[in-house]
Design a protein around this motif. Sequence first.
Motif, PDB file in Angstrom:
ATOM      1  N   ALA A  53       0.856  -1.194   0.000  1.00  0.00           N
ATOM      2  CA  ALA A  53       0.000   0.000   0.000  1.00  0.00           C
ATOM      3  C   ALA A  53       0.894   1.247   0.000  1.00  0.00           C
ATOM      4  O   ALA A  53       1.402   1.674   1.031  1.00  0.00           O
ATOM      5  CB  ALA A  53      -0.920  -0.008   1.221  1.00  0.00           C
ATOM      6  N   LYS A  55       0.477   4.321  -0.126  1.00  0.00           N
ATOM      7  CA  LYS A  55       0.174   5.486   0.704  1.00  0.00           C
ATOM      8  C   LYS A  55       0.837   5.413   2.083  1.00  0.00           C
ATOM      9  O   LYS A  55       1.072   6.435   2.707  1.00  0.00           O
ATOM     10  CB  LYS A  55      -1.344   5.650   0.874  1.00  0.00           C
ATOM     11  N   ASP A  74       0.015  -1.290  -4.384  1.00  0.00           N
ATOM     12  CA  ASP A  74      -1.404  -0.931  -4.278  1.00  0.00           C
ATOM     13  C   ASP A  74      -1.467   0.587  -4.286  1.00  0.00           C
ATOM     14  O   ASP A  74      -0.923   1.239  -3.399  1.00  0.00           O
ATOM     15  CB  ASP A  74      -1.972  -1.508  -2.970  1.00  0.00           C
ATOM     16  N   PHE A 190     -11.710  -4.614   2.923  1.00  0.00           N
ATOM     17  CA  PHE A 190     -10.856  -4.110   4.015  1.00  0.00           C
ATOM     18  C   PHE A 190     -11.824  -3.786   5.153  1.00  0.00           C
ATOM     19  O   PHE A 190     -12.487  -2.773   5.114  1.00  0.00           O
ATOM     20  CB  PHE A 190     -10.115  -2.857   3.522  1.00  0.00           C
ATOM     21  N   SER A 229      -6.478  -7.385   1.215  1.00  0.00           N
ATOM     22  CA  SER A 229      -6.202  -5.964   1.472  1.00  0.00           C
ATOM     23  C   SER A 229      -5.242  -5.764   2.651  1.00  0.00           C
ATOM     24  O   SER A 229      -4.401  -6.613   2.924  1.00  0.00           O
ATOM     25  CB  SER A 229      -7.527  -5.234   1.687  1.00  0.00           C
ATOM     26  N   GLY A 230      -5.398  -4.626   3.348  1.00  0.00           N
ATOM     27  CA  GLY A 230      -4.491  -4.310   4.466  1.00  0.00           C
ATOM     28  C   GLY A 230      -5.122  -4.691   5.790  1.00  0.00           C
ATOM     29  O   GLY A 230      -6.011  -5.539   5.846  1.00  0.00           O
ATOM     30  N   GLY A 231      -4.655  -4.065   6.835  1.00  0.00           N
ATOM     31  CA  GLY A 231      -5.325  -4.228   8.120  1.00  0.00           C
ATOM     32  C   GLY A 231      -4.585  -5.048   9.150  1.00  0.00           C
ATOM     33  O   GLY A 231      -4.970  -5.037  10.318  1.00  0.00           O
ATOM     34  N   GLU A 273      -2.661  -6.368   0.489  1.00  0.00           N
ATOM     35  CA  GLU A 273      -2.263  -4.964   0.242  1.00  0.00           C
ATOM     36  C   GLU A 273      -1.792  -4.380   1.562  1.00  0.00           C
ATOM     37  O   GLU A 273      -2.315  -3.367   2.015  1.00  0.00           O
ATOM     38  CB  GLU A 273      -3.471  -4.133  -0.223  1.00  0.00           C
ATOM     39  N   GLY A 275       0.220  -2.408   4.307  1.00  0.00           N
ATOM     40  CA  GLY A 275       1.032  -1.197   4.392  1.00  0.00           C
ATOM     41  C   GLY A 275       1.740  -1.162   5.728  1.00  0.00           C
ATOM     42  O   GLY A 275       2.949  -1.368   5.846  1.00  0.00           O
ATOM     43  N   ARG A 276       0.943  -0.965   6.768  1.00  0.00           N
ATOM     44  CA  ARG A 276       1.476  -0.829   8.127  1.00  0.00           C
ATOM     45  C   ARG A 276       2.378  -2.007   8.517  1.00  0.00           C
ATOM     46  O   ARG A 276       3.457  -1.821   9.060  1.00  0.00           O
ATOM     47  CB  ARG A 276       0.297  -0.756   9.110  1.00  0.00           C
ATOM     48  N   HIS A 371       2.420   5.240   7.506  1.00  0.00           N
ATOM     49  CA  HIS A 371       1.462   6.291   7.888  1.00  0.00           C
ATOM     50  C   HIS A 371       2.127   7.295   8.836  1.00  0.00           C
ATOM     51  O   HIS A 371       1.488   7.832   9.741  1.00  0.00           O
ATOM     52  CB  HIS A 371       0.200   5.675   8.519  1.00  0.00           C
TER      53      HIS A 371
END
Length: 422
Positions: A53, A55, A74, A190, A229-231, A273, A275-276, A371
Motif C-alpha cells: 500500500a 500510501k 497498491d 478491508f 487488502s491491508g489491516g 495490500e 502497508g502498516r 502512515h
Amino acid sequence: MNKIPFVTKEQLDEITKTYPTPFHLYDEKGIRENVKALKEAFSWNPGYKEYFAVKATPNPFLIQILQEYGCGCDCSSYTELMLSDAIGVRGADIMFSSNDTPAEEFALADRLGAIINLDDITHIDFLEKTIGHIPETISCRYNPGGLFKISNDIMDNPGDSKYGMTTEQIGEAFRILKEKGAKEFGIHAFLASNTVTNEYYPMLAKVLFEQAVRLQKETGVHIKFINLSGGIGIPYTPDQEPNDIRRIGEGVRRVYEQVLVPAGMGDVEIYTELGRYMMGPYGCLVTKAIHEKHTHKEYIGVDACAVNLMRPAMYGAYHHITVMGKEGLPCTHRYDVAGSLCENNDKFAIDRMLPEVEIGDYLVIHDTGAHGFAMGYNYNGKLKSAELLLKEDKSVELIRRAETPADYFATFDCFEIGKKLV
Ligand SMILES: *Cc1c(COP(=O)(O)O)cnc(C)c1O
C-alpha cells in the motif's frame, strides 16, 4: 516487554553529524526479514502476491526493496501510480484500489495496465465512459455492512464505512461486468484496520471466500483472485503481543481448504495490500529535546512536530518513545512531549513516564515507518523532514532530502512575490 530501537545512540551521534534532526530513519534489515517471512507464510498459495500500500510509505527507495521480493504496488491516486511506474512496477503488478476516483486516475491506471478494483457499482459506467472499454481482469470491493466482530470484540464498523459494494450490488456488478466482456474477477475487502490478532485475516478470508463461492455459482464468472487488502496491525504499545504471520498464513490456508477447495476453486490466488505491517516497525522518527518547560505540567519540547508525525495529534495514537542513552534508567518523570505547532494537540506523548530528559537528548519515536512521514503536512509553514535508510551494512543513505523554504513556497513561483521566496 520493552521496545528496543533498531539504532543505537552511538550510531545517532554519527548520523547527526551529517543529517540534523528531525528525520525519519528506516531499517533495511527489518524490512527485508519481514517481507521474507510474509512470503513464506503464504507460500502454500502459488499465486500469492503482496501489493504494498504505497500510501503508507511513498518512498521509491523503500518500495524497491519490497519489489526485489516480488511485491507489487497498491495505489489509489495519480501520483501513487506515477511513483509505481517510475520504479518499473506496471501492469498487473499494480492494484488500483481507489475510491471516489477522478476520471484521469482511472485513465492513468488503465494506461499502465493496472488491475482496477472498483469501489462502487456506479463506477462500471464511469470507467467504461472514461477508458472506452471494460478491462478483461477486474476486481470489486465488498462491504458486508454491520459490525466486524471476532468473538465478542468489535474490530471495526464496516456498516459505517464509505468503501465497497453491498452483497446485492457486488452480484449485480459481476453480472454487468461479465456481460461487458470481463473474463477474470477479483474480490477485495478491508473490514478492520490495525488488527493486532492472528484471527483477523482468517475471519476476513472466510467472509470473502464464502462470497466468492456464491458469486461464482450465481454469476458463472471465473474468480481469479481474492484480495485480503491491508489491516494487519503492529504492536504500538510495549505490552501488545505482535502478530504471528506464520499463524495468520496458516489460518487463511485452513479456511481456503474448508471453503474454496471443496467448491472447485482451488486455483484462486490470494493477494494482500499490507502497508502498516510491511513498514511500520521499521521506521522511527528521531528528534532532539530542545526545551524543557515547567508550568502546570512538565513539558519537553522537541524539534519534530505533528507535521512529521500526525498520528498522535489526529487519533491520540500511542507511539513509544526511547530516550537514547537512558534505556536502562527508571521512568521517574511524567512529561508531555510537545512539538512547536500553534496547536495544543501537537504532542507526541501526554503524561508519559520517561527517564529524566535533558536538553540535547535524542528521542526515538517508534513505529513511524508506515502512515508516518506520509501523513505529513505543512501547517505553520513547518517543513517535512528528510528520510534516511539505515542499510544492512550499517551505513546510512539519504532517501529523501528535507524540505527547504523554497519547496514550501514553490507553488507561488508563477507570481512576482513568489520569485522573491523561491
Ligand atoms: C490503507 C489501505 C491499505 C493498507 O492498510 P494498512 O492498514 O496500512 O495495512 C490497503 N488497501 C487499501 C485499499 C487501503 O486504503
